[in-house]
Design an enzyme around this catalytic site. Structure first.
Site, short mmCIF file in Angstrom:
data_model
loop_
_atom_site.label_atom_id
_atom_site.label_comp_id
_atom_site.label_asym_id
_atom_site.label_seq_id
_atom_site.Cartn_x
_atom_site.Cartn_y
_atom_site.Cartn_z
N ASP A 108 -2.96 -8.06 -8.05
CA ASP A 108 -1.76 -7.46 -8.63
C ASP A 108 -0.48 -8.25 -8.42
OD1 ASP A 108 -2.00 -6.81 -5.96
OD2 ASP A 108 -1.93 -4.64 -6.24
N ASP A 142 -9.84 -7.92 4.64
CA ASP A 142 -10.73 -8.13 3.51
C ASP A 142 -11.09 -9.61 3.47
OD1 ASP A 142 -10.57 -5.47 2.57
OD2 ASP A 142 -8.61 -5.92 1.70
N ASP A 175 -6.46 -3.60 8.22
CA ASP A 175 -7.87 -4.00 8.12
C ASP A 175 -7.93 -5.37 7.44
OD1 ASP A 175 -7.27 -3.37 5.46
OD2 ASP A 175 -8.07 -1.35 5.72
P1 ATP Z 1 -2.78 -2.18 2.39
O1 ATP Z 1 -4.17 -2.47 2.86
O2 ATP Z 1 -1.69 -2.57 3.31
O3 ATP Z 1 -2.65 -0.82 1.89
P2 ATP Z 1 -3.50 -4.04 0.35
O4 ATP Z 1 -2.67 -4.89 -0.57
O5 ATP Z 1 -4.42 -4.75 1.27
O6 ATP Z 1 -2.50 -3.10 1.11
P3 ATP Z 1 -5.84 -2.80 -0.69
O7 ATP Z 1 -5.97 -1.56 -1.48
O8 ATP Z 1 -6.51 -2.93 0.61
O9 ATP Z 1 -4.29 -3.03 -0.53
O10 ATP Z 1 -6.28 -3.99 -1.65
C1 ATP Z 1 -6.68 -5.28 -1.18
C2 ATP Z 1 -6.30 -6.34 -2.20
O11 ATP Z 1 -6.94 -6.08 -3.46
C3 ATP Z 1 -4.81 -6.40 -2.54
O12 ATP Z 1 -4.09 -7.18 -1.63
C4 ATP Z 1 -4.81 -6.98 -3.92
O13 ATP Z 1 -4.97 -8.37 -3.86
C5 ATP Z 1 -6.07 -6.39 -4.53
N1 ATP Z 1 -5.78 -5.14 -5.27
C6 ATP Z 1 -5.79 -3.86 -4.79
N2 ATP Z 1 -5.50 -2.98 -5.73
C7 ATP Z 1 -5.31 -3.68 -6.85
C8 ATP Z 1 -4.99 -3.33 -8.19
N3 ATP Z 1 -4.79 -2.07 -8.55
N4 ATP Z 1 -4.89 -4.34 -9.11
C9 ATP Z 1 -5.08 -5.62 -8.76
N5 ATP Z 1 -5.38 -6.00 -7.52
C10 ATP Z 1 -5.50 -5.07 -6.57
MG MG Z 2 -5.95 -3.80 2.60
#
Ligand code: ATP
Ligand code: MG
Length: 447
Positions: free
Chosen positions: A149, A75, A73
């Site tokens: 993160d 963001d 997806d």
């Molecule tokens: P995926 O969507 O593949 O599971 P993702 O990294 O996109 O991985 P999401 O949960 O969609 O994970 O989070 C989007 C973004 O928000 C991350 O790429 C990161 O930049 C930020 N993020 C998410 N969780 C955290 C956290 N616990 N602490 C700090 N930043 C976070």
């Molecule tokens: Mg994501």
């Protein structure tokens, strides 16, 4: 001169992670053409930019595209406030009370649009272990990058300019296959212990090595996970189990000493050789399905993760002299009740789990109408897949699984020929044992 003075007065004291100016990475280095992002993500950024705001694809999608993976997806990060975003898109709504984000619908896609957020400061509300309870202050783009993160997640892609703004050398880390945390690892894990799970999941998914500075503290800080609300752990565990890399994730969790207390079931299972084989087979078949883009169900996976517990509980009951099938149902309920406290298994999922378990004794019988009727069960396929895993792990004879494989594909005539004579009927008719055995036929999975 005045501007410089004002900037000095109004800027916060820079934290260690604030010192980075972003590098503008050109297309030749990151390789993301504007056509390679989803049409909805592109349109959303363009609409925001045309209205005078900054707008970027951010986080996981940019990281995955650079790594050659199709994003799940998209963001979007912007300096527009949620109300300003909402005003620009007819099909959009603000969600979340504490930290508002906007869901923008573009065709079949839903884009998550967030306003740049600041990292927390000294006033931020934390619990007694240092876990941040609220972080909902808007901030600059630099602040937004610093509160993320990992360096590879702090990348901002502008589809108009086709550049990636990289605040923490994330592109280089990604190319060098290193997962590096932004800021001081211990402090970042204390603020949010779920980051340890994310480190494991993302490193497994992308084949990265966790930088030693980020890796070493995990073992010491693993116990902080106990303090995270169960629903949050459960969500992150679902992401991990359905990442398509669950086997690798679970191995890495164990290597880092992080598997304890995450899912109560993992503790037990991974310490019992028989249980472990079964669970690893289940995880690896889930991985294959996810990677092939096939559907997967949490009910099926949880039924496998908890099966060993059911078997142990059932065995104890049978030894106490309880009647076979009712004992199984009691065991199922007890195991699910124990898990319910820690795991946010919804009623629907637990219904699916029970259906799959309840079918298992019915596969043992290969005679008469009940056997034919089993094929009509809506959950037959899941129950059969489960039976295959039991056979592969050595819990039941492979011959039984093979029989069902042939039986379901056979035509009506061949099926009748395959049915075994119903020995129980003749031999045990007058005895009480027959009634017990006969119960197996009347077990219907819960609706
Ligand atoms: P995926 O969507 O593949 O599971 P993702 O990294 O996109 O991985 P999401 O949960 O969609 O994970 O989070 C989007 C973004 O928000 C991350 O790429 C990161 O930049 C930020 N993020 C998410 N969780 C955290 C956290 N616990 N602490 C700090 N930043 C976070
Ligand atoms: Mg994501």
């Amino acid at each position: 001169m005045i501007r410089k003075f004002l900037r000095r007065v109004f800027s916060r004291a820079p934290a260690a992670t604030d010192s980075h100016e972003p590098a503008a990475i050109p297309l030749v280095r990151h390789g993301i053409h504007r056509e390679s992002i989803s049409p909805g993500a592109r349109r959303t950024c363009e609409t925001l930019q045309q209205a005078g705001y900054l707008a970027y694809v951010v986080g996981g999608a940019v990281r995955d595209l650079i790594a050659g993976i199709t994003p799940k997806d998209y963001d979007i990060a912007t300096n527009a406030t949620p109300e300003e975003v909402r005003a620009l898109f007819r099909r959009s709504r603000i969600i979340g009370r504490r930290f508002q984000i906007v869901h923008v619908m573009q065709g079949a896609e839903t884009l998550e649009v967030s306003t740049f957020r600041a990292a927390h400061d000294a006033d931020t509300q934390k619990d007694e272990h240092g876990r941040v309870l609220r972080d909902n202050v808007f901030g600059s783009q630099k602040d937004d990058a610093a509160r993320r993160d990992f360096t590879i997640n702090a990348l901002y892609y502008d589809p108009t300019a086709e550049t990636v703004l990289d605040y923490h050398h994330g592109v280089a880390d990604l190319k060098q296959k290193t997962l590096r945390i932004i800021g001081e690892p211990r402090a970042r894990y204390r603020e949010d212990p779920v980051r340890m799970l994310r480190a494991i999941r993302l490193s497994a998914k992308l084949g990265l090595t966790i930088d030693p500075e980020a890796r070493t503290p995990i073992r010491d800080m693993a116990s902080l996970m106990e303090n995270v609300p169960a629903a949050r752990v459960f969500d992150e565990m679902l992401k991990l189990l359905f990442s398509g890399h669950a086997v690798e994730c679970v191995k890495r969790l164990r290597d880092e000493g992080l598997h304890h207390g995450l899912l109560p079931l993992l503790d037990v299972i991974l310490e019992q050789p028989m249980g472990e084989k079964f669970v690893m087979l289940a995880l690896s078949s889930t991985d294959v399905r996810v990677r092939q883009g096939k559907s997967t169900s949490p009910g099926f996976l949880f039924s496998t993760l908890l099966w060993n517990e059911v078997l142990v509980n059932w065995e104890t009951r049978k030894k106490r002299g309880e009647v076979q099938i009712p004992a199984l149902f009691e065991a199922m309920d007890e195991v699910l009740d124990q898990q319910a406290e820690k795991l946010a298994i919804t009623r629907r999922i637990s219904g699916d789990i029970k259906d799959i378990w309840a079918l298992q004794p019915r596969f043992e019988k290969r005679s008469g109408k009940p056997t034919l009727r089993l094929l009509e069960q809506p959950r037959f396929r899941a129950g059969y897949d489960f039976l295959l895993l039991r056979a592969e792990s050595g819990e039941v004879a492979m011959e039984l699984a093979d029989w069902w494989t042939t039986f379901q594909d056979a035509d009506a005539e061949a099926r009748l020929a395959m049915l075994l004579p119903d020995k129980t009927k003749k031999r045990r008719r007058p005895s009480r044992a027959k009634t017990k055995e006969g119960n197996a036929d009347t077990v219907e999975p819960a609706a």
